[in-house]
Structure formats: structure tokens, C-alpha cells
Scaffold this motif. Structure first.
Motif, short mmCIF file in Angstrom:
data_model
loop_
_atom_site.label_atom_id
_atom_site.label_comp_id
_atom_site.label_asym_id
_atom_site.label_seq_id
_atom_site.Cartn_x
_atom_site.Cartn_y
_atom_site.Cartn_z
N THR A 1 2.71 -47.07 3.78
CA THR A 1 3.03 -46.60 5.13
C THR A 1 3.01 -45.09 5.28
O THR A 1 2.60 -44.58 6.34
CB THR A 1 4.40 -47.12 5.58
OG1 THR A 1 5.39 -46.81 4.56
CG2 THR A 1 4.38 -48.63 5.79
N ASP B 1 0.54 -43.24 8.00
CA ASP B 1 1.00 -42.38 9.09
C ASP B 1 0.19 -41.10 9.15
O ASP B 1 -0.18 -40.64 10.23
CB ASP B 1 2.49 -42.07 8.90
CG ASP B 1 3.03 -41.16 9.98
OD1 ASP B 1 2.98 -41.54 11.17
OD2 ASP B 1 3.48 -40.04 9.65
N THR C 1 -3.21 -41.79 10.53
CA THR C 1 -3.11 -42.00 11.98
C THR C 1 -3.06 -40.67 12.73
O THR C 1 -3.71 -40.51 13.78
CB THR C 1 -1.85 -42.83 12.30
OG1 THR C 1 -1.96 -44.11 11.68
CG2 THR C 1 -1.69 -43.01 13.81
N HIS C 2 -2.31 -39.70 12.22
CA HIS C 2 -2.22 -38.40 12.88
C HIS C 2 -3.57 -37.68 12.88
O HIS C 2 -3.92 -37.01 13.85
CB HIS C 2 -1.17 -37.53 12.20
CG HIS C 2 0.22 -37.77 12.69
ND1 HIS C 2 1.05 -38.73 12.17
CD2 HIS C 2 0.93 -37.18 13.68
CE1 HIS C 2 2.20 -38.73 12.81
NE2 HIS C 2 2.16 -37.79 13.74
N SER D 1 -1.73 -50.47 7.20
CA SER D 1 -1.08 -50.22 5.92
C SER D 1 -0.96 -51.54 5.17
O SER D 1 -0.47 -52.53 5.71
CB SER D 1 0.31 -49.61 6.12
OG SER D 1 0.98 -49.47 4.89
N TYR E 1 -1.66 -31.10 13.14
CA TYR E 1 -0.69 -31.73 12.23
C TYR E 1 -0.28 -30.78 11.12
O TYR E 1 0.90 -30.73 10.75
CB TYR E 1 -1.30 -33.01 11.65
CG TYR E 1 -0.30 -33.90 10.95
CD1 TYR E 1 0.87 -34.31 11.58
CD2 TYR E 1 -0.52 -34.32 9.64
CE1 TYR E 1 1.79 -35.12 10.94
CE2 TYR E 1 0.40 -35.14 8.99
CZ TYR E 1 1.55 -35.53 9.64
OH TYR E 1 2.46 -36.33 9.00
N LEU F 1 8.13 -45.85 4.74
CA LEU F 1 8.73 -45.57 6.04
C LEU F 1 9.58 -46.75 6.48
O LEU F 1 9.44 -47.87 5.99
CB LEU F 1 7.64 -45.31 7.08
CG LEU F 1 6.70 -44.13 6.81
CD1 LEU F 1 5.68 -44.02 7.95
CD2 LEU F 1 7.47 -42.83 6.65
N PRO G 1 9.35 -49.19 13.02
CA PRO G 1 9.55 -48.41 14.24
C PRO G 1 10.97 -48.61 14.78
O PRO G 1 11.50 -49.71 14.77
CB PRO G 1 8.50 -48.99 15.20
CG PRO G 1 7.45 -49.56 14.31
CD PRO G 1 8.17 -50.08 13.10
N ASP H 1 8.12 -42.22 10.72
CA ASP H 1 6.93 -41.43 10.43
C ASP H 1 7.29 -40.41 9.35
O ASP H 1 8.46 -40.21 9.03
CB ASP H 1 6.40 -40.73 11.68
CG ASP H 1 7.41 -39.78 12.28
OD1 ASP H 1 7.56 -38.65 11.75
OD2 ASP H 1 8.08 -40.14 13.27
N TYR H 2 6.25 -39.78 8.76
CA TYR H 2 6.48 -38.92 7.61
C TYR H 2 7.40 -37.74 7.92
O TYR H 2 8.35 -37.46 7.17
CB TYR H 2 5.14 -38.40 7.08
CG TYR H 2 5.30 -37.36 6.00
CD1 TYR H 2 5.75 -37.72 4.74
CD2 TYR H 2 5.05 -36.01 6.25
CE1 TYR H 2 5.94 -36.77 3.74
CE2 TYR H 2 5.22 -35.05 5.26
CZ TYR H 2 5.67 -35.44 4.01
OH TYR H 2 5.87 -34.49 3.03
#
Length: 298
Positions: free
Chosen positions: A35, A39, A42-43, A53, A164, A270, A273, A279-280
Motif C-alpha cells: 500500500t 500510494d 497514485t500521486h 496494491s 509531490y 497504510l 481509508p 496515505d504515506y
């Protein structure tokens, strides 16, 4: 009237001929091993990438057991990301089951590996993401891999990665500032297993744990006894559990030393949600908040 209808039909046909072009815009199907890595992908990928994941939230990436659905996800992937450094020992079995013959992107390959004092040379610490500068390296590696897979969206990947990295650099400075405010002799933390070596090296914190680098290893009675003596000597008063590991061993050490629980750290997975570490960046802030509260002089 006939001419008007003819032009209307021609216009409709023109719209229909354009629509499929947009519907077929390329979206990469990316698979990440766990995960935290998913993340970051994804960013960087933004709207041009869908990310799956393999290891789920709160899952242990050391002891993960892939399923047939994981094999299907791997077969269908356009690009696969792994951390490396021995973290994903199960990937070879999964690749064989999925008949996957691709080349995963190993995002930690450019990171200087850390070997804990006293460990064998082969025992490098795979938990590289617990130092924020290492995730900046991840971000740039992921950006370049996505550009190679989808050159048409290169500008978007570059922009997302740059934005990011700016967030990561701010996070890194914040952690350094907060840890530096703690007296050096109090920067000691007891946790479940040895997953924070990179954090300790980057930010000047000493971590103690009854279990080694992998949750697949078992601590001996001698290791636990030595740790208990060290805790008595250093005066650690707080211990932390981890979301993805068995808490019983660290609780045993805590009972022997009188250490009190300080909360749950997210070392390598992670939360779902809505949890405290979805998230990281939030994960790193959460972990730092708990550790600073425990180390701060009372």
C-alpha cells in the motif's frame, strides 16, 4: 428542411467519430506490491494510471500470501512496481502462478541500503520508505518508468512528481525540526520489529525491537532478555505496537520493563481509508506525532 436535416446528421456523425478517440485515451494499469508504494504511484500517475496494491491495507508485506485474484491482477498489469531489498519474498511464487514474464520496476534500486549494526551483510533493511528522502528517490524512479510506458502523458507525470516532491521535502523538514527539539538522550523508541532503521538514521532516533528486520523471523529468548536489560538501562517508558504485526512479543517486553503503550505505528502498511494513516504523508506525520509525544520530557 431536407438540407437542414442532412447537415444535422453530418454533425451528429462528426461527433460520433470523435467520441471514440476520447474513450480510448490510454490509462495504464499499474500493480504495486504494497500500500505505501501504491500510494506514491497514485500521486505520480494521477488520472492516467489506475493502481492496485497486492498487499491490502493493514497487511504484512513480509508474510503476504498471494491469491488467484492477485495472479489475475498481475497478468493484466501494464506496469508492475516493487520496492525490492528482499521485502517481497513471495513475488517469485506469484509471478510463476500468473505466468508473468515481465520486468517489475524496482523503485529502491537507487537507494543506499542500510544494514543494521551487527547484522550479516545480506541482512539489509528493506523498509526504505521510513526515510522521506528515500521516497523522493522512489518518486523520480516511478516518474521515469511511467514516462517510458506512456510517453504521451510525460508532462503530466513530470508535473505530478514535482508537486509531490515539494510535499515530501516539506514533510522531511517538519520531521527533522520536531525530532531535533527532543533531547538526544531521550530519542529512543521501543516497537514490535526492526522496521524503522532508515527513520532512525535520517532523524537521529534509536529504535529497539524484540523482532528482527522481517516479521518472518522469531526472536530468541536470549534476544528478548538482552532487550529487556537495555530498556532498563536506557529508561524507555513507552512502547509501540504496529498495525501489521503480532503485538504479543512487544507486550511481553513491556510487562517485563513496565513500559506503557504509546499507540499504534504504521511501519509498512497504510490504514484503510478513514483510518489514521490512509496515505504515506499522513502515515509519517502520525508516526512522528506518537513518537515525539513519547520521547518529550515530562
Amino acid at each position: 428542411m431536407i438540407v437542414h436535416r442532412l447537415f444535422s446528421l453530418l454533425g451528429l456523425c462528426g461527433l460520433l467519430s470523435v467520441a471514440p478517440v476520447h474513450a480510448q485515451a490510454r490509462t495504464l494499469r499499474a500493480v504495486a506490491s504494497f500500500t505505501v508504494l501504491a500510494d506514491v504511484v497514485t500521486h505520480v500517475g494521477g488520472t492516467h494510471v489506475t493502481v492496485t496494491s497486492l498487499v491490502p491495507p493493514d497487511g504484512d508485506p513480509h508474510e503476504f500470501e498471494p491469491s488467484p485474484d492477485d495472479a489475475r491482477q498481475l497478468r493484466q498489469a501494464d506496469i508492475v512496481f516493487m520496492s525490492g531489498e528482499g521485502l517481497e519474498s513471495w513475488f517469485g511464487r506469484l509471478a510463476h502462478a500468473a505466468s508473468y514474464h515481465g520486468q517489475p520496476v524496482i523503485v529502491s534500486s537507487a537507494i543506499q541500503a542500510y544494514t543494521p549494526p551487527g547484522a550479516q551483510q545480506a541482512e539489509t533493511d528493506p523498509h526504505v520508505w521510513n526515510s522521506v528522502p528515500n521516497v523522493v528517490i522512489w518518486t523520480n524512479t516511478i516518474r521515469d518508468a511511467l514516462i517510458a510506458a506512456d510517453p504521451e502523458d510525460a508532462d503530466s507525470f513530470r508535473a505530478s512528481a514535482s508537486a509531490y516532491v515539494t510535499q515530501l521535502q516539506a514533510l522531511d523538514q517538519d520531521i527533522r525540526s520536531r525530532i531535533s527539539a527532543i533531547p538526544a538522550d531521550r530519542r529512543r523508541v521501543l516497537t514490535s520489529h526492526d522496521a524503522f532503521g532508515y527513520y532512525g538514521r535520517a532523524y537521529g532516533v534509536t529504535f529497539m525491537a524484540p523482532q528482527g528486520l522481517s516479521t518472518e523471523t522469531e526472536a530468541s529468548a536470549g534476544d528478548v532478555a538482552t532487550l529487556i536489560r537495555q530498556i532498563h538501562q536506557t529508561g524507555i517508558t513507552t512502547y509501540f505496537m504496529e498495525n501489521a504485526t503480532d503485538p504479543r512479543l512487544v507486550q511481553q517486553v513491556a510487562r517485563a520493563t513496565g513500559a506503557q503503550p504509546g499507540g499504534e505505528l504504521y511501519a509498512e502498511a497504510l490504514s484503510p481509508p478513514g483510518g489514521p494513516a490512509p496515505d504515506y504523508i499522513t502515515m509519517m506525520r502520525h508516526n512522528t506525532d506518537l513518537m515525539v509525544a513519547a520521547m518529550r520530557p515530562r
